[in-house]
Design a protein around this motif. Sequence first.
Motif, PDB file in Angstrom:
ATOM      1  N   HIS A  56      71.025  85.756  55.561  1.00  0.00           N
ATOM      2  CA  HIS A  56      71.538  84.617  54.787  1.00  0.00           C
ATOM      3  C   HIS A  56      71.426  84.925  53.296  1.00  0.00           C
ATOM      4  O   HIS A  56      70.492  85.590  52.844  1.00  0.00           O
ATOM      5  CB  HIS A  56      70.728  83.365  55.123  1.00  0.00           C
ATOM      6  N   THR A  57      72.412  84.475  52.533  1.00  0.00           N
ATOM      7  CA  THR A  57      72.415  84.777  51.095  1.00  0.00           C
ATOM      8  C   THR A  57      71.391  83.962  50.319  1.00  0.00           C
ATOM      9  O   THR A  57      71.055  84.307  49.178  1.00  0.00           O
ATOM     10  CB  THR A  57      73.810  84.521  50.494  1.00  0.00           C
ATOM     11  N   ASP A  58      70.890  82.871  50.904  1.00  0.00           N
ATOM     12  CA  ASP A  58      69.822  82.092  50.253  1.00  0.00           C
ATOM     13  C   ASP A  58      68.469  82.710  50.578  1.00  0.00           C
ATOM     14  O   ASP A  58      68.305  83.430  51.565  1.00  0.00           O
ATOM     15  CB  ASP A  58      69.841  80.638  50.720  1.00  0.00           C
ATOM     16  N   PHE A  59      67.466  82.399  49.721  1.00  0.00           N
ATOM     17  CA  PHE A  59      66.097  82.844  50.016  1.00  0.00           C
ATOM     18  C   PHE A  59      65.516  81.898  51.066  1.00  0.00           C
ATOM     19  O   PHE A  59      65.516  80.683  50.862  1.00  0.00           O
ATOM     20  CB  PHE A  59      65.207  82.790  48.769  1.00  0.00           C
ATOM     21  N   ILE A  60      65.009  82.451  52.159  1.00  0.00           N
ATOM     22  CA  ILE A  60      64.422  81.625  53.217  1.00  0.00           C
ATOM     23  C   ILE A  60      63.037  82.175  53.537  1.00  0.00           C
ATOM     24  O   ILE A  60      62.853  83.380  53.712  1.00  0.00           O
ATOM     25  CB  ILE A  60      65.293  81.611  54.482  1.00  0.00           C
ATOM     26  N   CYS A  61      62.073  81.265  53.581  1.00  0.00           N
ATOM     27  CA  CYS A  61      60.714  81.690  53.902  1.00  0.00           C
ATOM     28  C   CYS A  61      59.988  80.573  54.631  1.00  0.00           C
ATOM     29  O   CYS A  61      60.445  79.430  54.651  1.00  0.00           O
ATOM     30  CB  CYS A  61      59.939  82.069  52.629  1.00  0.00           C
ATOM     31  N   ASN A  65      62.989  86.161  54.657  1.00  0.00           N
ATOM     32  CA  ASN A  65      64.184  86.896  55.056  1.00  0.00           C
ATOM     33  C   ASN A  65      64.483  88.025  54.077  1.00  0.00           C
ATOM     34  O   ASN A  65      63.818  88.184  53.045  1.00  0.00           O
ATOM     35  CB  ASN A  65      65.380  85.956  55.225  1.00  0.00           C
ATOM     36  N   LYS A  66      65.481  88.816  54.397  1.00  0.00           N
ATOM     37  CA  LYS A  66      65.794  90.017  53.617  1.00  0.00           C
ATOM     38  C   LYS A  66      66.154  89.644  52.178  1.00  0.00           C
ATOM     39  O   LYS A  66      65.749  90.329  51.222  1.00  0.00           O
ATOM     40  CB  LYS A  66      66.948  90.774  54.272  1.00  0.00           C
ATOM     41  N   THR A  67      66.901  88.556  52.003  1.00  0.00           N
ATOM     42  CA  THR A  67      67.303  88.138  50.657  1.00  0.00           C
ATOM     43  C   THR A  67      66.081  87.798  49.808  1.00  0.00           C
ATOM     44  O   THR A  67      66.011  88.158  48.631  1.00  0.00           O
ATOM     45  CB  THR A  67      68.237  86.914  50.745  1.00  0.00           C
ATOM     46  N   SER A  86      61.204  76.846  53.758  1.00  0.00           N
ATOM     47  CA  SER A  86      61.815  76.606  52.450  1.00  0.00           C
ATOM     48  C   SER A  86      63.066  77.458  52.279  1.00  0.00           C
ATOM     49  O   SER A  86      63.123  78.603  52.727  1.00  0.00           O
ATOM     50  CB  SER A  86      60.814  76.935  51.334  1.00  0.00           C
ATOM     51  N   MET A  87      64.075  76.858  51.646  1.00  0.00           N
ATOM     52  CA  MET A  87      65.312  77.561  51.346  1.00  0.00           C
ATOM     53  C   MET A  87      65.579  77.419  49.853  1.00  0.00           C
ATOM     54  O   MET A  87      65.485  76.315  49.297  1.00  0.00           O
ATOM     55  CB  MET A  87      66.475  76.982  52.157  1.00  0.00           C
ATOM     56  N   GLY A  88      65.867  78.541  49.187  1.00  0.00           N
ATOM     57  CA  GLY A  88      66.027  78.502  47.735  1.00  0.00           C
ATOM     58  C   GLY A  88      67.248  79.255  47.252  1.00  0.00           C
ATOM     59  O   GLY A  88      67.776  80.135  47.930  1.00  0.00           O
ATOM     60  N   VAL A  89      67.692  78.884  46.039  1.00  0.00           N
ATOM     61  CA  VAL A  89      68.792  79.580  45.363  1.00  0.00           C
ATOM     62  C   VAL A  89      68.399  79.795  43.907  1.00  0.00           C
ATOM     63  O   VAL A  89      67.624  79.024  43.337  1.00  0.00           O
ATOM     64  CB  VAL A  89      70.120  78.797  45.442  1.00  0.00           C
ATOM     65  N   ASP A  90      68.950  80.846  43.305  1.00  0.00           N
ATOM     66  CA  ASP A  90      68.694  81.131  41.887  1.00  0.00           C
ATOM     67  C   ASP A  90      69.590  80.236  41.040  1.00  0.00           C
ATOM     68  O   ASP A  90      70.811  80.195  41.218  1.00  0.00           O
ATOM     69  CB  ASP A  90      68.991  82.599  41.592  1.00  0.00           C
ATOM     70  N   ILE A  91      68.965  79.484  40.114  1.00  0.00           N
ATOM     71  CA  ILE A  91      69.731  78.569  39.257  1.00  0.00           C
ATOM     72  C   ILE A  91      69.526  78.906  37.782  1.00  0.00           C
ATOM     73  O   ILE A  91      69.727  78.051  36.921  1.00  0.00           O
ATOM     74  CB  ILE A  91      69.328  77.104  39.529  1.00  0.00           C
TER      75      ILE A  91
END
Length: 527
Positions: free
Chosen positions: A142-147, A159-161, A239-244
């Motif tokens: 997934h392109t989002d950060f998931i942990c 995850n890999k991202t 948690s799911m994150g994106v760079d902002i």
Amino acid sequence: MVEMDIREYEKIIDFIDIQIWTLTDIDKYGIANHTHASFLGKTKEDLRNKKFNEVLSNNESLGCTSSTKRAWDLKETVITREWIKNYNGEERLLKIIKKPQIGDDGEVKYIICKAFDITKNNQRKTRQKIRNLQYAAIVENHTDFICKFFPDTTLTYANKTYCDYFGKTYEELIGSKFLDLVPKDEQEGVLRSYDGININNPTRTHEHRSVYKDGTLRWQKWTDEAFFDDYGNIIEFQSMGVDITDLKEREALLDEKIKESEEVISNILEYDKLKTEFFANISHELRTPLNLILGTLQLIELKKKNNNLMDKEHKILKQNCYRLIRLIDNLIDVTKIDAGYLELSLSNSNIVKIAEDIALSVVQFAQNKGIDVVFDTNMEDHNIAFDLDKLERILLNLLSNALKFTNEGGKIQVRVNVENESTSIVVEDDGIGIPKNKIDKIFDRFVQVDKTFKRHREGSGIGLALTSELIKMHGGNISVESEINNGSKFTVTIPNRIVEDMENNICDNYYNNSVERTYIEFSDIYS
């Protein structure tokens, strides 16, 4: 006696809900309790002293024989898992513990077995494994950060991202605390973001910065979901994150633009307010000399038969004409500066001599108010390039202000200090001074310390603003020091330079030529 022991043993094990049986050989039953027999759909007698192949299928018999032989040969407890069909023909997974009983001769006498049906546990683990595989397949790329992490921020999955973003391997991250990736001064704020999460409110979105893989700080937006046990305690977060970061930078730029726009609007409104006050004041400034001229003319009409009585009226007329000329000159010069049309006419002149002559030109006005004017210099002659007319306007304006705001018995000092790179002219008085909250504004256009129409001192509010502009045109600057009731000190600094191919302007006759300019600049000082 032995037979009685076996029967008593059978009675005891029949009361136990766990499957229990004995083996007298690697493939032969001894006795079994009711629980085990019922599981197989048999009676205890059906199992007594029977071979495995008489009770179990071939595959089941082979598996059980193999594990029994191992326990017999090793003379050690063996734990095995065997798929055995129950009384309904359903295959069930049994966890079987086989413990050899050793005789006095050191040989195995028989083996006691007990079994637990772990089919549900196995199915649950299998389903969980499948779910984990499905979850990994969905989130790993997934392109989002998931942990995932425990409440103490210890990571249990990334995850890999996520790994690539922070420049760490999966092994480096798992077991570490994600809070270590957050700047120390922001960690407390991140922990506070989890306050209020409960079984009724399990999700929370928040923003914070973390250390990017190149060592820089970047912003992320995280959405956390909590998972709870049967008692409502948090056991884990996902948690799911994106760079902002780019969004934050655009927001900051937008906020800055908005702030700048607000400041521009505020300045425009303030400037408009000052212009309104200025033009209201100009109306007063223009009306006052005109009224005096008109009134004086009326008196002249009454006294025209006696010319000797007209000197005072003539003086009033002339002074107020000078006031109008000064006001109009200032307005014209301000307009020229704004349009970029006002230019300097530079010549190499003795600035010490000019400053002294200008100071002497105001002595009469000062004496009329009971004020002393003192001139001093650290060098008698010093030729530099400046615009004589503009310097005259600058110094006369400063001296005019000093006279306006100095009371009778006061003193005005004019000092010239010649230095290596520049020459400064100081005009200092011991008058009423300037309030601290007004000092930063006195060089702004249209600003006056006293804004009321019933002022004690006349003025349009553009004199010092024009003075400052003229000094800047020379490449110089002006500064002020002042305290209430302790006077004011204005310092004009002009760079020492010479205009090439220009003869020195000695200006010996300045004093005689400057009288009218002095009267114009001092026209709003009434004796």
